[in-house]
Design a protein around this motif. Structure first.
Motif, PDB file in Angstrom:
ATOM      1  N   ARG A  48       0.829  -1.207   0.000  1.00  0.00           N
ATOM      2  CA  ARG A  48       0.000   0.000   0.000  1.00  0.00           C
ATOM      3  C   ARG A  48       0.862   1.255   0.000  1.00  0.00           C
ATOM      4  N   GLU A  52       0.495   4.159  -2.551  1.00  0.00           N
ATOM      5  CA  GLU A  52      -0.119   5.399  -2.067  1.00  0.00           C
ATOM      6  C   GLU A  52       0.891   6.517  -1.836  1.00  0.00           C
ATOM      7  N   SER A 112     -11.653   9.657   6.236  1.00  0.00           N
ATOM      8  CA  SER A 112     -10.485   8.797   6.417  1.00  0.00           C
ATOM      9  C   SER A 112     -10.774   7.334   6.101  1.00  0.00           C
ATOM     10  N   LYS A 113     -11.961   6.848   6.452  1.00  0.00           N
ATOM     11  CA  LYS A 113     -12.321   5.442   6.225  1.00  0.00           C
ATOM     12  C   LYS A 113     -11.270   4.496   6.793  1.00  0.00           C
ATOM     13  N   THR A 115      -7.896   4.557   7.303  1.00  0.00           N
ATOM     14  CA  THR A 115      -6.751   4.272   6.431  1.00  0.00           C
ATOM     15  C   THR A 115      -5.555   3.698   7.170  1.00  0.00           C
TER      16      THR A 115
END
Length: 338
Positions: A48, A52, A112-113, A115
């Motif tokens: 990730r 990201e 944000s969910k 993260t």
């Protein structure tokens, strides 16, 4: 008397087992330990961060090596444990608790969910240090000080690499599989593995460590995605062959998914296939898990090595190295240079 300079190659849990064993060996021998770590990880938190944040290096395997070398002082052990801490996904109740603290936090929670879920503290710390210092080696050296590391951790290359493999399936069809994680879990037999790019910039400090080493140790670990990649970095491979050091291979206790169908002797043959000029002095294997010893001994002799069979697995019968037993087995081997 000068310390015995040992360089251990690998990544993930296999390299961690080797480093913990070397720390046990260091109770009887004066060792200077350097870990050289693969940089192809593209799964989980490391994957990730590569996507990201366009991370220069995947931090996961580097973090694990640092934790394995951490000093036994309570403060250092706590820091190492913190670095290994992985954020769990927030429960519904926890998320509702955050949302309920006011409109400002509610907006943040919606955006944000969660993260952080799945990331480890150490991965984020290493990423921050690399971005802040602009030098991955300086970042790793600073992180090593934070855990009182009993050795140094270096990347095999100065930026992340991709791992590709040609995989043959049960029906005879062939497929090119890209990415370390995908190769590790691919269904079928790995026929060939390579790096992308094929000639990544080797870490200069790693090259120096190899040139100055007394021992080079390969394995245990995932053979195609953690051990062999070191032999595929041209400048690092040249240094390995040219080094005056003696070389030791620690064999795995059982095949993993990427090496299903590969015998213990085949693991040694793969080293010769990818680096024909590699010569080995000692092959260390567990007396129980090695299977029929004669094919393994013959494969070791093809590399110029002596086969040493000793019990190095944990006592519960599972295919895991016991760091204390492996460390004890390494003492007479490494000490033979004296």
């Amino acid at each position: 008397m000068t310390a015995i300079r040992v360089v251990a190659f690998g990544g993930g849990h296999g390299l961690s087992a080797s480093l913990r064993a070397l720390r046990h060996s260091a109770r009887d021998l004066d060792l200077e330990i350097t870990a050289i770590v693969t940089v192809g990880d593209d799964g989980g938190s490391s994957g990730r961060l590569r996507v990201e944040r366009d991370a220069l290096l995947p931090p996961g395997d580097l973090r694990q090596a640092l934790a394995a070398l951490a000093a036994d002082h309570p403060a250092h052990r706590l820091t190492a444990t913190l670095m290994q801490h992985r954020f769990a996904a927030m429960t519904t109740a926890a998320r509702e608790s955050v949302v309920g603290r006011g409109p400002r936090l509610e907006r943040r929670a919606d955006r944000s969910k969660d993260t952080l879920a799945g990331h480890t503290v150490g991965n984020l710390l290493l990423l921050g240090l690399i971005e802040m210092l602009g030098d991955p080696v300086a970042a790793l050296d600073h992180a090593a000080e934070m855990v009182g590391a009993q050795g140094r951790v270096l990347p095999m290359a100065l930026h992340a690499v991709g791992i590709e493999a040609d995989v043959v399936h049960a029906d005879g069809s062939r497929e090119t599989v890209r990415g370390q994680h995908s190769v590790a879990v691919a269904e079928g037999r790995v026929e060939a593995v390579r790096l992308d790019p094929a000639d990544p910039p080797a870490c200069p400090e790693a090259i120096t460590a190899v040139r100055e080493a007394d021992w080079l140790i390969f394995g245990p670990g995932s053979w195609y995605t953690s051990v062999l990649p070191h032999l595929l970095v041209p400048r690092l491979a040249e240094a390995i062959v040219a080094s005056p050091a003696r070389r030791l291979v620690t064999l795995n206790l059982s095949p993993d998914k990427e090496t299903i169908g590969l015998s213990t002797a085949d693991h040694l043959a793969a080293l010769h296939w990818y680096l024909p000029s590699l010569r080995v002095d000692t092959v260390l294997a567990d007396v129980k898990w090695a299977g029929e010893p004669e094919p393994v001994r013959a494969a070791a002799q093809e590399l110029g090595a002596e086969l040493v069979l000793v019990p190095v697995a944990v006592a519960d019968g599972s295919p895991r190295h016991d760091p204390e037993a492996l460390g004890a087995a390494l003492v007479p081997v490494l000490g033979a240079t004296r």
